[in-house]
Design an enzyme around this catalytic site. Structure first.
Site, short mmCIF file in Angstrom:
data_model
loop_
_atom_site.label_atom_id
_atom_site.label_comp_id
_atom_site.label_asym_id
_atom_site.label_seq_id
_atom_site.Cartn_x
_atom_site.Cartn_y
_atom_site.Cartn_z
N TYR A 66 -5.75 -22.73 1.10
CA TYR A 66 -6.98 -21.84 1.64
C TYR A 66 -6.60 -20.47 1.28
O TYR A 66 -5.65 -19.86 1.71
CB TYR A 66 -7.10 -22.44 2.95
CG TYR A 66 -8.05 -21.38 3.77
CD1 TYR A 66 -9.43 -21.25 3.22
CD2 TYR A 66 -7.74 -20.46 4.67
CE1 TYR A 66 -10.40 -20.77 3.94
CE2 TYR A 66 -8.84 -19.63 5.10
CZ TYR A 66 -10.18 -19.60 4.73
OH TYR A 66 -10.96 -18.98 5.41
N ASP A 123 -9.75 -7.49 9.10
CA ASP A 123 -11.03 -8.47 8.74
C ASP A 123 -12.50 -8.02 9.39
O ASP A 123 -12.46 -8.65 10.44
CB ASP A 123 -10.41 -9.78 9.20
CG ASP A 123 -11.31 -11.02 8.65
OD1 ASP A 123 -12.10 -10.76 7.80
OD2 ASP A 123 -11.35 -12.02 9.15
N ASP A 125 -12.53 -18.15 1.39
CA ASP A 125 -13.45 -17.79 2.35
C ASP A 125 -14.35 -17.22 1.52
O ASP A 125 -14.30 -16.43 0.64
CB ASP A 125 -12.58 -16.94 3.23
CG ASP A 125 -13.27 -16.42 4.44
OD1 ASP A 125 -14.64 -16.45 4.49
OD2 ASP A 125 -12.35 -15.64 5.20
N ASP A 164 -17.07 -15.76 3.61
CA ASP A 164 -17.64 -14.90 4.65
C ASP A 164 -19.04 -15.28 4.65
O ASP A 164 -19.44 -16.44 4.88
CB ASP A 164 -17.42 -13.40 4.34
CG ASP A 164 -16.01 -13.01 4.23
OD1 ASP A 164 -15.25 -13.37 5.04
OD2 ASP A 164 -15.23 -12.52 3.20
N HIS A 171 -16.44 -21.58 2.35
CA HIS A 171 -17.20 -21.87 3.39
C HIS A 171 -18.01 -20.72 3.65
O HIS A 171 -17.51 -19.34 3.33
CB HIS A 171 -16.28 -21.99 4.70
CG HIS A 171 -15.31 -21.03 5.23
ND1 HIS A 171 -15.53 -19.67 5.63
CD2 HIS A 171 -14.09 -21.03 4.98
CE1 HIS A 171 -14.48 -19.18 6.06
NE2 HIS A 171 -13.58 -20.13 5.60
N GLU A 223 -20.86 -18.49 6.34
CA GLU A 223 -20.91 -18.35 7.97
C GLU A 223 -22.34 -17.68 8.22
O GLU A 223 -23.11 -17.04 7.26
CB GLU A 223 -19.72 -17.81 8.43
CG GLU A 223 -19.86 -16.12 8.31
CD GLU A 223 -18.39 -15.60 8.36
OE1 GLU A 223 -17.51 -16.18 8.13
OE2 GLU A 223 -18.51 -14.29 8.88
N CYS A 254 -13.54 -10.85 12.13
CA CYS A 254 -12.73 -12.09 12.26
C CYS A 254 -13.11 -12.99 13.30
O CYS A 254 -13.77 -12.46 14.47
CB CYS A 254 -11.23 -11.78 12.59
SG CYS A 254 -10.33 -12.84 13.51
N ARG A 313 -20.10 -22.96 7.81
CA ARG A 313 -19.35 -22.46 8.89
C ARG A 313 -20.34 -21.57 10.05
O ARG A 313 -21.31 -21.09 9.54
CB ARG A 313 -18.36 -21.36 8.66
CG ARG A 313 -17.69 -20.42 9.75
CD ARG A 313 -16.57 -19.72 9.28
NE ARG A 313 -16.50 -18.59 10.22
CZ ARG A 313 -15.34 -17.79 10.05
NH1 ARG A 313 -14.53 -18.00 9.09
NH2 ARG A 313 -15.36 -16.54 10.76
N GLU A 328 -16.51 -22.40 14.36
CA GLU A 328 -15.41 -21.55 14.30
C GLU A 328 -15.04 -21.01 15.98
O GLU A 328 -15.94 -21.02 16.80
CB GLU A 328 -15.80 -20.29 13.68
CG GLU A 328 -14.86 -19.20 13.59
CD GLU A 328 -13.38 -19.14 13.08
OE1 GLU A 328 -12.90 -20.30 13.05
OE2 GLU A 328 -12.88 -18.24 12.34
N ASN A 352 -10.31 -24.84 11.47
CA ASN A 352 -9.64 -23.36 11.25
C ASN A 352 -8.64 -23.22 12.52
O ASN A 352 -9.09 -22.98 13.66
CB ASN A 352 -10.57 -22.29 11.23
CG ASN A 352 -9.70 -20.86 10.97
OD1 ASN A 352 -8.56 -20.85 10.67
ND2 ASN A 352 -10.44 -19.79 11.16
C1 LIG Z 1 -10.78 -18.14 8.66
C2 LIG Z 1 -11.09 -16.42 8.65
O1 LIG Z 1 -12.22 -16.30 7.91
C3 LIG Z 1 -9.96 -16.19 7.37
O2 LIG Z 1 -10.21 -14.94 6.92
O3 LIG Z 1 -8.86 -16.66 7.19
C4 LIG Z 1 -10.76 -15.73 9.72
C5 LIG Z 1 -9.42 -16.09 10.16
C6 LIG Z 1 -8.94 -14.54 11.18
O4 LIG Z 1 -9.36 -13.50 10.95
O5 LIG Z 1 -8.55 -15.13 12.30
C7 LIG Z 1 -11.57 -16.09 10.77
O6 LIG Z 1 -11.27 -17.18 11.51
O7 LIG Z 1 -12.60 -15.45 10.97
#
Ligand SMILES: C[C@](O)(C(=O)O)[C@H](CC(=O)O)C(=O)O
Length: 329
Positions: free
Chosen positions: A72, A87, A116, A118, A143, A145, A153, A190, A220, A243
């Site tokens: 991933y 993030d 990802d 986003d 994914h 979202e 994040c 997502r 999520e 996740n």
């Molecule tokens: C899954 C996620 O999009 C990621 O970038 O790995 C993040 C992980 C994180 O920042 O905790 C997410 O869960 O948004």
């Protein structure tokens, strides 16, 4: 007469025509694309597909060295390593696609990469462009979202999501794009709506995503194990991805528990990033206090380069008649 075809190391096929002697096959096999591999794992097995989070070439090489069946590419990790930032929606399509392309193509016979995407980075035209670029980059699944464009994040407080209609527009665009390009890339829907709108809204959004043709769902930020288990049941038999962010919004769920709950894919976003931080920090602290990094014996350049394909690179040169490495390295 039975013909046995086996796949050897380095992706080479060996054909045994029953005579006991192995022959060079005169049929040529193309490597199976990552998306097809991932889709087969999803459709033809009931395994839990465990994907360690990787964020650069080295972390991906380590996952491959340990023979993980899929990986991933974390957006959080990509943002941290490529931009040195948190993030918070700062990584754009170019950053994400470039990183994903490098990782997905390290080994054409390697594990499929889920990446990802986003929010898809904009309206329908940007989502279409993002999906097209991920397909061309060799990404196996992604994914997308429902957070607003200035996202954060999924395990931070204060998230905001777009309306269900806007979310479905993103997914519709993604589905139409992959169909237009005849790609079997795995589309993972997502939702981050739990914080703002609650569990029922998440299930409603994911059911609509499923009806639009998304292959897998991702809710999520589960707040309890019961909720995670319930979501699998409420959306069954549609496959769900979990996740797992340790020290994130929810409880720690192991791969064994996730499998028993019925999840089909599990990503560990921080599986490489957190240990890298700890390892780098303690080594640099030692350098500061003791004047030396203290790298364990045996962990020299050659060993590290070996993880990154040193022998394969030397073989390419030798096979071509090159002498660059004829005396070793
Ligand atoms: C899954 C996620 O999009 C990621 O970038 O790995 C993040 C992980 C994180 O920042 O905790 C997410 O869960 O948004």
């Amino acid at each position: 007469m039975a013909i046995t075809i086996t796949l050897g190391p380095n992706g080479q096929y060996h054909v045994n025509n029953g005579s006991g002697r192995e022959q060079e096959p005169d049929i040529h096999f193309l490597p199976i694309s990552g998306s097809t591999k991932l889709r087969r794992m999803l459709n033809e097995t009931n395994e839990l597909i465990v994907c360690p989070g990787v964020y650069d070439g080295l972390s991906a090489r380590v996952a491959m060295q340990l023979d993980f069946k899929a990986m991933y590419m974390t957006g959080a990790g990509t943002t941290a390593s490529r931009l040195g930032m948190a993030d918070l929606g700062l990584a754009q399509l170019h950053d994400m696609k470039t990183n994903a392309e490098m990782i997905a193509n390290l080994d054409p016979n390697g594990p499929p990469l889920i990446a990802d995407m986003d929010t898809g980075y904009g309206g329908p035209l940007m989502v279409a462009k993002s999906v097209q670029q991920y397909i061309q980059a060799g990404v196996a699944g992604f994914h997308i979202e429902d957070q607003v464009l200035s996202k954060r994040c999924g395990h931070l407080a204060g998230k905001k999501v777009v309306s269900k209609e806007e979310y479905l527009m993103r997914l519709r665009t993604a589905k139409l794009t992959k169909d237009r390009l005849h790609s079997d890339i795995v589309l993972i829907a997502r939702t981050d709506a739990l914080q703002q709108h609650g569990y029922e809204e998440c299930i409603d959004r994911l059911k609509a995503a499923r009806d639009l043709g998304a292959d897998v769902g991702l809710l999520e930020g589960f707040t309890s194990k019961e909720q995670a288990r319930q979501a699998v049941q409420d959306l069954a038999p549609w496959p769900l991805l979990l996740n797992m962010v340790e020290n994130g919004a929810g409880p720690v769920i192991t791969t064994y528990e996730a499998k028993e709950m019925g999840f089909r894919i599990m990503i560990f976003s921080f599986a490489s990033l957190a240990p890298a931080y700890m390892g780098i920090k303690s080594a640099l602290e030692r350098l500061k206090t003791e004047g030396v990094v203290g790298t364990p014996e045996g962990l020299g350049p050659r060993k590290l380069f070996e993880v990154c394909g040193l022998s394969q690179s030397m073989k390419i040169d030798a096979d071509a008649g090159g002498l660059a490495f004829s005396n070793g390295v």
